[in-house]
Design an enzyme around this catalytic site. Structure first.
Site, PDB file in Angstrom:
ATOM      1  N   CYS A 170       3.397  -6.794  11.663  1.00 60.06           N
ATOM      2  CA  CYS A 170       4.097  -5.520  11.741  1.00 60.06           C
ATOM      3  C   CYS A 170       3.168  -4.406  12.176  1.00 60.06           C
ATOM      4  O   CYS A 170       2.001  -4.364  11.766  1.00 60.06           O
ATOM      5  CB  CYS A 170       4.647  -5.224  10.346  1.00 60.06           C
ATOM      6  SG  CYS A 170       5.209  -3.561  10.176  1.00 60.06           S
ATOM      7  N   THR A 172       4.480  -1.073  12.284  1.00 58.90           N
ATOM      8  CA  THR A 172       5.190   0.170  11.969  1.00 58.90           C
ATOM      9  C   THR A 172       4.249   1.215  11.345  1.00 58.90           C
ATOM     10  O   THR A 172       4.333   2.394  11.653  1.00 58.90           O
ATOM     11  CB  THR A 172       6.388  -0.134  11.040  1.00 58.90           C
ATOM     12  OG1 THR A 172       7.255  -1.016  11.750  1.00 58.90           O
ATOM     13  CG2 THR A 172       7.147   1.113  10.656  1.00 58.90           C
TER      14      THR A 172
HETATM   15  P1  5GP Z   1       4.176 -11.228   6.095  1.00 57.16           P
HETATM   16  O1  5GP Z   1       4.447 -12.266   5.077  1.00 57.16           O
HETATM   17  O2  5GP Z   1       3.877 -11.777   7.442  1.00 57.16           O
HETATM   18  O3  5GP Z   1       3.149 -10.216   5.650  1.00 57.16           O
HETATM   19  O4  5GP Z   1       5.526 -10.372   6.233  1.00 57.16           O
HETATM   20  C1  5GP Z   1       6.717 -10.928   6.708  1.00 57.16           C
HETATM   21  C2  5GP Z   1       7.709  -9.808   6.958  1.00 57.16           C
HETATM   22  O5  5GP Z   1       7.230  -8.874   7.929  1.00 57.16           O
HETATM   23  C3  5GP Z   1       9.041 -10.231   7.549  1.00 57.16           C
HETATM   24  O6  5GP Z   1       9.859 -10.890   6.602  1.00 57.16           O
HETATM   25  C4  5GP Z   1       9.598  -8.900   8.029  1.00 57.16           C
HETATM   26  O7  5GP Z   1      10.216  -8.167   6.988  1.00 57.16           O
HETATM   27  C5  5GP Z   1       8.344  -8.145   8.450  1.00 57.16           C
HETATM   28  N1  5GP Z   1       8.214  -8.104   9.904  1.00 57.16           N
HETATM   29  C6  5GP Z   1       8.195  -9.163  10.750  1.00 57.16           C
HETATM   30  N2  5GP Z   1       8.029  -8.747  12.009  1.00 57.16           N
HETATM   31  C7  5GP Z   1       7.963  -7.409  11.985  1.00 57.16           C
HETATM   32  C8  5GP Z   1       7.811  -6.400  12.991  1.00 57.16           C
HETATM   33  O8  5GP Z   1       7.676  -6.668  14.185  1.00 57.16           O
HETATM   34  N3  5GP Z   1       7.800  -5.116  12.564  1.00 57.16           N
HETATM   35  C9  5GP Z   1       7.935  -4.790  11.249  1.00 57.16           C
HETATM   36  N4  5GP Z   1       7.945  -3.509  10.908  1.00 57.16           N
HETATM   37  N5  5GP Z   1       8.061  -5.714  10.269  1.00 57.16           N
HETATM   38  C10 5GP Z   1       8.074  -7.001  10.639  1.00 57.16           C
END
Ligand code: 5GP
Length: 323
Positions: A170, A172
């Site tokens: 992400c 953001t």
């Molecule tokens: P991780 O376990 O990789 O830290 O987080 C997974 C979560 O990241 C996903 O379930 C989703 O909510 C969030 N996420 C995935 N892709 C993106 C993205 O491109 N932008 C944002 N803001 N959040 C993402």
């Protein structure tokens, strides 16, 4: 007020009232391991659901599959541990209702939009339209504030998904400047709502998963922690792991508002170094172990008994260069 992330705290070791070994700890008191594989295109696959559901781990499937793909690929998978993912647009909700006609026993419907605050009416309508036809658990998200979580609870969601800006893929927080540190988001929302909550994003280690549950999450969703698994690799060497808001995602699937979107997700090539089983083993072991440290024999009791301490130095990394 200052908000905290997983890396700002550690769980304090507690005292067990009776001798407790890891094997005595129940990590499936609700008949599932409270870990959900994320509905990203890379990880929210039918293969993942098949492997994970055998161990009672949950998978939320990617929203990008067609009705036909859902219907065909779900034959033979145990549906209790699987969620269908949908957006809030009419065509997404109708697609989900069609899938549910074939599989009314899906464990979860995951209504997932990046910014619920920008489309509260859309989310409320989607929850009520799905509720009319579906008796299982409706998940709504993502939110990261108490106010938004309360709106989703009153709208009839069964489970709220929490996390804005914390995901491994992400962008953001850097590109838009928006987000809430994940640990505080969980704690604040846990104290405010009665329904179960999912902590989504920001777990880098099994220890973070333990902290999320100790902070009050009923489930933890993981993308990045599964990104190095061979099951998600096409060439056996690397996994294409890309955010839902990444350029790759925008190029492969048509988003709304395409001409106005910034890139809010990474496009990564992650070297294969694990299998889903090895990651699940480590996670299960960690959940058992944290319960023995805190002194509970049941993962449902972890939140009530665990206490956190704020730290400014979490881990000793002095020999990592030799790994
Ligand atoms: P991780 O376990 O990789 O830290 O987080 C997974 C979560 O990241 C996903 O379930 C989703 O909510 C969030 N996420 C995935 N892709 C993106 C993205 O491109 N932008 C944002 N803001 N959040 C993402």
């Amino acid at each position: 007020m200052k908000k905290l992330d997983f890396s700002d705290v550690l769980i304090e070791p507690g005292i067990s009232l009776k001798p407790l070994t890891r094997g005595m700890v129940n990590i499936t008191p609700n008949d599932y391991v409270p870990i959900i594989i994320a509905n990203m295109v890379t990880t929210g696959t039918f293969d993942a659901a098949e492997i994970a559901s055998k161990r009672k781990f949950i998978t939320f499937l990617s929203k990008e599959y067609s009705i036909e793909e859902y219907v065909f690929n779900l034959i033979g998978i145990d549906k209790e541990y699987v969620g269908v993912t949908t957006g809030v647009r009419k065509k997404d909700v109708n697609k989900t209702l069609e899938i549910l006609q074939t599989y009314p026993d899906m464990g979860y419907v995951n209504i997932d939009i990046a910014n619920v605050g920008a489309n509260i009416d859309g989310m409320i309508n989607a929850i009520s339209n799905i509720r009319k036809k579906y008796k299982g658990k409706i998940v709504a998200g993502n939110v990261a504030t108490v106010k938004m979580a309360e709106i989703l609870e009153s709208a009839g969601a069964d489970i709220i998904k929490i996390g804005i800006g914390s995901g491994a893929a992400c962008l953001t927080r850097t590109e838009v400047g928006v987000g809430v540190p994940q640990l505080s988001a969980i704690m604040d929302i846990r104290a405010a709502v009665k329904i179960p909550i999912i902590s989504d994003g920001g777990c880098v280690t099994a220890g973070d998963v333990c902290k999320a549950i100790a902070a009050g999450a009923n489930y933890v969703m993981l993308g990045g922690m599964f990104a190095s698994c061979k099951e998600f690799s096409e060439d056996g060497d690397y996994v294409d792991f890309f955010g839902l808001g990444s350029e790759k995602m925008y190029n492969n699937y048509v988003p709304t508002d395409k001409e106005y979107r910034p890139v809010e997700g990474r496009t990564l090539k992650v070297p294969v170094k694990n299998t889903m089983d090895s990651v699940m083993n480590q996670l299960e072991g960690a959940l058992r172990s944290v319960c023995t440290y805190v002194g509970v024999d049941n993962i449902n009791d972890l939140h009530d008994k665990a206490t956190f301490i704020e730290v400014n130095h979490q881990v000793n990394r002095s020999l990592e260069q030799y790994e």
